[in-house]
Design a protein around this motif. Structure first.
Motif, PDB file in Angstrom:
ATOM      1  N   THR A 185      38.555 -34.778 -23.024  1.00  0.00           N
ATOM      2  CA  THR A 185      39.464 -36.253 -22.802  1.00  0.00           C
ATOM      3  C   THR A 185      38.992 -37.160 -24.241  1.00  0.00           C
ATOM      4  OG1 THR A 185      36.883 -37.384 -22.738  1.00  0.00           O
ATOM      5  CG2 THR A 185      37.917 -36.858 -20.793  1.00  0.00           C
ATOM      6  N   GLY A 186      38.778 -36.296 -24.945  1.00  0.00           N
ATOM      7  CA  GLY A 186      38.431 -36.724 -26.818  1.00  0.00           C
ATOM      8  C   GLY A 186      37.401 -37.979 -26.948  1.00  0.00           C
ATOM      9  N   ARG A 187      36.122 -38.294 -26.133  1.00  0.00           N
ATOM     10  CA  ARG A 187      35.384 -39.083 -25.739  1.00  0.00           C
ATOM     11  C   ARG A 187      34.361 -38.335 -26.851  1.00  0.00           C
ATOM     12  NH1 ARG A 187      31.210 -41.659 -23.254  1.00  0.00           N
ATOM     13  NH2 ARG A 187      30.969 -39.415 -22.306  1.00  0.00           N
ATOM     14  N   VAL A 188      33.606 -38.786 -27.557  1.00  0.00           N
ATOM     15  CA  VAL A 188      32.239 -38.146 -28.802  1.00  0.00           C
ATOM     16  C   VAL A 188      31.149 -38.627 -27.671  1.00  0.00           C
ATOM     17  CG1 VAL A 188      31.049 -38.584 -30.593  1.00  0.00           C
ATOM     18  CG2 VAL A 188      33.506 -39.034 -30.555  1.00  0.00           C
ATOM     19  N   VAL A 189      30.383 -37.525 -27.314  1.00  0.00           N
ATOM     20  CA  VAL A 189      29.497 -37.431 -26.496  1.00  0.00           C
ATOM     21  C   VAL A 189      28.138 -37.158 -27.556  1.00  0.00           C
ATOM     22  CG1 VAL A 189      31.074 -36.620 -24.252  1.00  0.00           C
ATOM     23  CG2 VAL A 189      30.130 -34.780 -25.690  1.00  0.00           C
ATOM     24  N   THR A 190      28.594 -36.486 -28.119  1.00  0.00           N
ATOM     25  CA  THR A 190      27.231 -36.085 -29.637  1.00  0.00           C
ATOM     26  C   THR A 190      27.417 -36.013 -30.918  1.00  0.00           C
ATOM     27  OG1 THR A 190      25.478 -34.469 -29.528  1.00  0.00           O
ATOM     28  CG2 THR A 190      27.216 -33.538 -29.058  1.00  0.00           C
ATOM     29  N   TRP A 191      26.959 -35.288 -31.883  1.00  0.00           N
ATOM     30  CA  TRP A 191      26.584 -35.403 -33.283  1.00  0.00           C
ATOM     31  C   TRP A 191      27.925 -34.038 -33.973  1.00  0.00           C
ATOM     32  CZ3 TRP A 191      26.673 -39.472 -36.273  1.00  0.00           C
ATOM     33  CH2 TRP A 191      25.812 -40.998 -35.557  1.00  0.00           C
ATOM     34  N   GLY A 192      28.884 -33.860 -34.080  1.00  0.00           N
ATOM     35  CA  GLY A 192      30.337 -32.718 -34.334  1.00  0.00           C
ATOM     36  C   GLY A 192      29.830 -32.764 -36.180  1.00  0.00           C
ATOM     37  N   LEU A 193      30.515 -31.590 -36.291  1.00  0.00           N
ATOM     38  CA  LEU A 193      31.833 -32.068 -37.756  1.00  0.00           C
ATOM     39  C   LEU A 193      32.921 -32.085 -37.464  1.00  0.00           C
ATOM     40  CD1 LEU A 193      29.782 -28.757 -38.241  1.00  0.00           C
ATOM     41  CD2 LEU A 193      28.917 -30.525 -39.339  1.00  0.00           C
ATOM     42  N   ASN A 194      33.967 -31.484 -38.418  1.00  0.00           N
ATOM     43  CA  ASN A 194      34.921 -31.571 -38.423  1.00  0.00           C
ATOM     44  C   ASN A 194      35.286 -29.712 -38.800  1.00  0.00           C
ATOM     45  OD1 ASN A 194      37.999 -30.829 -38.631  1.00  0.00           O
ATOM     46  ND2 ASN A 194      38.009 -32.221 -40.124  1.00  0.00           N
ATOM     47  N   SER A 195      35.107 -28.471 -38.036  1.00  0.00           N
ATOM     48  CA  SER A 195      35.274 -26.991 -38.521  1.00  0.00           C
ATOM     49  C   SER A 195      36.290 -26.718 -37.363  1.00  0.00           C
ATOM     50  CB  SER A 195      34.115 -27.212 -38.406  1.00  0.00           C
ATOM     51  OG  SER A 195      34.012 -25.950 -38.781  1.00  0.00           O
ATOM     52  N   ARG A 196      37.791 -26.816 -37.401  1.00  0.00           N
ATOM     53  CA  ARG A 196      38.599 -25.988 -36.732  1.00  0.00           C
ATOM     54  C   ARG A 196      38.924 -25.072 -37.566  1.00  0.00           C
ATOM     55  NH1 ARG A 196      39.816 -32.367 -35.708  1.00  0.00           N
ATOM     56  NH2 ARG A 196      40.453 -31.670 -38.343  1.00  0.00           N
ATOM     57  N   LEU A 197      39.611 -24.127 -36.952  1.00  0.00           N
ATOM     58  CA  LEU A 197      40.232 -23.620 -37.726  1.00  0.00           C
ATOM     59  C   LEU A 197      41.664 -23.955 -37.209  1.00  0.00           C
ATOM     60  CD1 LEU A 197      41.047 -20.366 -38.432  1.00  0.00           C
ATOM     61  CD2 LEU A 197      40.904 -19.648 -35.936  1.00  0.00           C
ATOM     62  N   ASP A 198      42.069 -23.871 -38.600  1.00  0.00           N
ATOM     63  CA  ASP A 198      43.545 -24.621 -38.582  1.00  0.00           C
ATOM     64  C   ASP A 198      44.509 -24.366 -37.245  1.00  0.00           C
ATOM     65  OD1 ASP A 198      43.242 -26.263 -40.527  1.00  0.00           O
ATOM     66  OD2 ASP A 198      43.782 -25.156 -42.360  1.00  0.00           O
ATOM     67  N   ASN A 199      45.300 -24.604 -36.982  1.00  0.00           N
ATOM     68  CA  ASN A 199      47.152 -23.899 -36.279  1.00  0.00           C
ATOM     69  C   ASN A 199      47.110 -22.384 -37.205  1.00  0.00           C
ATOM     70  OD1 ASN A 199      47.423 -24.097 -33.301  1.00  0.00           O
ATOM     71  ND2 ASN A 199      49.607 -24.345 -34.219  1.00  0.00           N
ATOM     72  N   LEU A 200      47.840 -23.135 -38.037  1.00  0.00           N
ATOM     73  CA  LEU A 200      48.688 -22.372 -39.178  1.00  0.00           C
ATOM     74  C   LEU A 200      47.737 -20.737 -39.139  1.00  0.00           C
ATOM     75  CD1 LEU A 200      51.495 -22.675 -40.490  1.00  0.00           C
ATOM     76  CD2 LEU A 200      50.215 -23.192 -42.455  1.00  0.00           C
ATOM     77  N   HIS A 201      46.928 -20.898 -39.124  1.00  0.00           N
ATOM     78  CA  HIS A 201      45.658 -19.554 -39.353  1.00  0.00           C
ATOM     79  C   HIS A 201      45.862 -18.824 -37.820  1.00  0.00           C
ATOM     80  CE1 HIS A 201      43.818 -20.004 -43.794  1.00  0.00           C
ATOM     81  NE2 HIS A 201      45.047 -18.818 -43.850  1.00  0.00           N
ATOM     82  N   ALA A 202      45.719 -19.362 -37.030  1.00  0.00           N
ATOM     83  CA  ALA A 202      45.744 -19.243 -35.712  1.00  0.00           C
ATOM     84  C   ALA A 202      46.783 -18.612 -35.521  1.00  0.00           C
ATOM     85  CB  ALA A 202      44.638 -20.110 -34.890  1.00  0.00           C
ATOM     86  N   ALA A 203      47.943 -18.339 -35.485  1.00  0.00           N
ATOM     87  CA  ALA A 203      49.662 -18.624 -35.898  1.00  0.00           C
ATOM     88  C   ALA A 203      49.253 -17.297 -36.512  1.00  0.00           C
ATOM     89  CB  ALA A 203      50.220 -19.031 -36.046  1.00  0.00           C
ATOM     90  N   ILE A 204      48.678 -17.225 -37.966  1.00  0.00           N
ATOM     91  CA  ILE A 204      48.827 -15.392 -38.772  1.00  0.00           C
ATOM     92  C   ILE A 204      48.235 -14.422 -37.462  1.00  0.00           C
ATOM     93  CG2 ILE A 204      47.990 -14.724 -41.193  1.00  0.00           C
ATOM     94  CD1 ILE A 204      48.757 -17.620 -41.842  1.00  0.00           C
ATOM     95  N   LEU A 205      46.703 -15.107 -36.893  1.00  0.00           N
ATOM     96  CA  LEU A 205      46.037 -14.338 -36.807  1.00  0.00           C
ATOM     97  C   LEU A 205      46.318 -13.693 -35.716  1.00  0.00           C
ATOM     98  CD1 LEU A 205      42.724 -15.949 -37.653  1.00  0.00           C
ATOM     99  CD2 LEU A 205      43.122 -14.328 -38.519  1.00  0.00           C
ATOM    100  N   ASN A 206      47.380 -14.583 -34.356  1.00  0.00           N
ATOM    101  CA  ASN A 206      47.561 -13.696 -33.749  1.00  0.00           C
ATOM    102  C   ASN A 206      48.882 -13.104 -34.270  1.00  0.00           C
ATOM    103  OD1 ASN A 206      46.198 -15.547 -31.881  1.00  0.00           O
ATOM    104  ND2 ASN A 206      47.773 -17.385 -32.387  1.00  0.00           N
ATOM    105  N   VAL A 207      48.916 -12.524 -34.975  1.00  0.00           N
ATOM    106  CA  VAL A 207      49.896 -11.427 -35.896  1.00  0.00           C
ATOM    107  C   VAL A 207      48.904 -10.244 -35.986  1.00  0.00           C
ATOM    108  CG1 VAL A 207      51.603 -10.638 -37.273  1.00  0.00           C
ATOM    109  CG2 VAL A 207      51.848 -13.262 -36.370  1.00  0.00           C
TER     110      VAL A 207
END
Ligand SMILES: Cc1ncc(COP(=O)(O)O)c(C=O)c1O
Length: 378
Positions: free
Chosen positions: A226-248
């Motif tokens: 839901t977007g609510r912060v429930v604990t400490w975390g990092l910003n470490s997401r795979l970029d969507n653009l890279h995900a699209a390239i990796l899909n290929v």
């Protein structure tokens, strides 16, 4: 795969532009599509990639992360490793394996590797202490460790396995893929990896729903669905653009593994019988291992002279980790660590070119050059 004659006798270690040229049209289409949709963070291409990875591995949960090193930190933390814990890891690995243990708040305990250059289960057993919490097998060079032997140790001592499968995507031990054995695992999509993107990228996997939830929270600021912060975390997401390239890239991956295994066969045919050289295990004849040859790491008793000879013939080789296993780095505060077998290996080992841009002729050229060095033509 074209096999035009190696007219120019220049074989680089890796051809980075090839990563794009291989699937140029498909990649341009995927990138354009993402750009036009303005779909950059946590979008459907990432979900598609995570689903593709789950189905490729037969694993329950997979999350794309920013890079393999973050992936290891997230995997360790999600598996419950933290301050006060020791984690056993081979010294023959990228510093990232040990660094991730450090940044998870734990202490890396470096051990020897065996004849196949992977963590030695006997050395692991000898390194277990009351503080040991986890073992980090490194699925090095595209080969999965003897996971049965490691599993017996973890069962005996109540430890968890956190796999560093950065180099192991697609490899299997007794039919089971790297990245599906432990409490948690990590992959890297650094450009030169078997599945490489055009920058940094990684993924974490697990079959445990609770570990999976912690991974999801850790990679995105501790935010739930839901977007609510429930604990400490990092910003470490795979970029969507890279995900699209990796899909290929993932669509072509099986073919690329087949090609790497063919190249390994060619190296074996070309180099067999040279007594001074030790080759990686071959791709055939060992039902326990399915190797994907992320690297082709050989040993030579005359390594430095042989590398200079190859360089003279236009063949670029490298030594992994720029020639330094982790225990030899003095600035890490790990104190003196005595690993004579790894020390010896690092006077002998180096990597021959291994990637899908190589032609058969280039491998044969490299083998002929090595045979000339040893005075053994043909
Ligand atoms: C064995 C090993 N572990 C961890 C990593 C870290 O991955 P990354 O470079 O994506 O952070 C790498 C690759 O670079 C690696 O080869």
């Amino acid at each position: 795969m074209s096999n035009s004659p190696a007219t120019a006798t220049q074989v680089p270690f890796f051809r980075y532009p090839h990563l794009f040229q291989q699937q140029r049209d498909e990649i341009l289409a995927a990138v354009t599509d993402v750009m036009e949709r303005g779909a950059f963070i946590l979008q459907r291409d990432l979900q598609e990639f995570e689903a593709g990875l789950r189905s490729f591995l037969g694993v329950e949960h997979a999350w794309g992360v920013a890079n393999g090193t973050d992936g290891l930190i997230i995997a360790l933390r999600a598996a419950g490793v933290g301050p006060g814990d020791e984690v056993i890891v081979p010294s023959h690995t990228y510093v990232a394996s040990a660094a991730s243990i450090h940044f998870a708040g734990a202490t890396p305990v470096l051990v020897e590797c065996g004849a196949d250059h992977l963590i030695d289960p006997a050395a692991v057993e000898a390194a277990v202490t009351p503080r040991t919490r986890a073992i980090m097998p490194v699925q090095l060079n595209g080969r999965t460790c003897d996971m049965d032997a490691l599993q017996r140790i973890t069962d005996r001592h109540g430890l968890v396995i956190v796999e560093d499968a950065a180099q192991g995507l697609g490899s299997r031990f007794r039919g089971r893929p790297a990245g599906t054995f432990g409490a948690a695992a990590e992959f890297s999509f650094y450009p030169a990896k078997v599945l490489g993107c055009f920058g940094d990228g990684g993924a974490v996997t697990t079959n445990d729903p609770q570990v999976a939830r912690r991974m999801m929270l850790l990679r995105d600021h501790g935010r739930d669905e839901t977007g609510r912060v429930v604990t400490w975390g990092l910003n470490s997401r795979l970029d969507n653009l890279h995900a699209a390239i990796l899909n290929v890239k993932l669509r072509h991956f099986e073919g690329e593994i087949t090609r790497r295994r063919q190249l390994a066969r060619l190296y074996r045919e070309g180099l067999e019988g040279l007594e001074d050289m030790t080759l990686p295990p071959g791709p055939d004849g060992d039902p326990d291992h399915f190797d994907v040859y992320q690297n082709y790491e050989v040993e030579s008793g005359r390594r430095d002279a042989l590398r200079a000879h190859l360089e003279g013939d236009g063949v670029r080789t490298i030594i992994q980790w720029a020639g330094t296993p982790v225990h030899q780095f003095e600035g890490l505060g790990l104190g003196p660590v005595h690993l004579p077998r790894t020390d010896r290996l690092f006077t002998r080992c180096f990597l021959l070119p291994m990637n899908t841009s190589l032609t058969d002729d280039e491998v044969q050229y490299i083998c002929a050059s090595i045979r000339r060095f040893y005075g053994r033509a043909g």
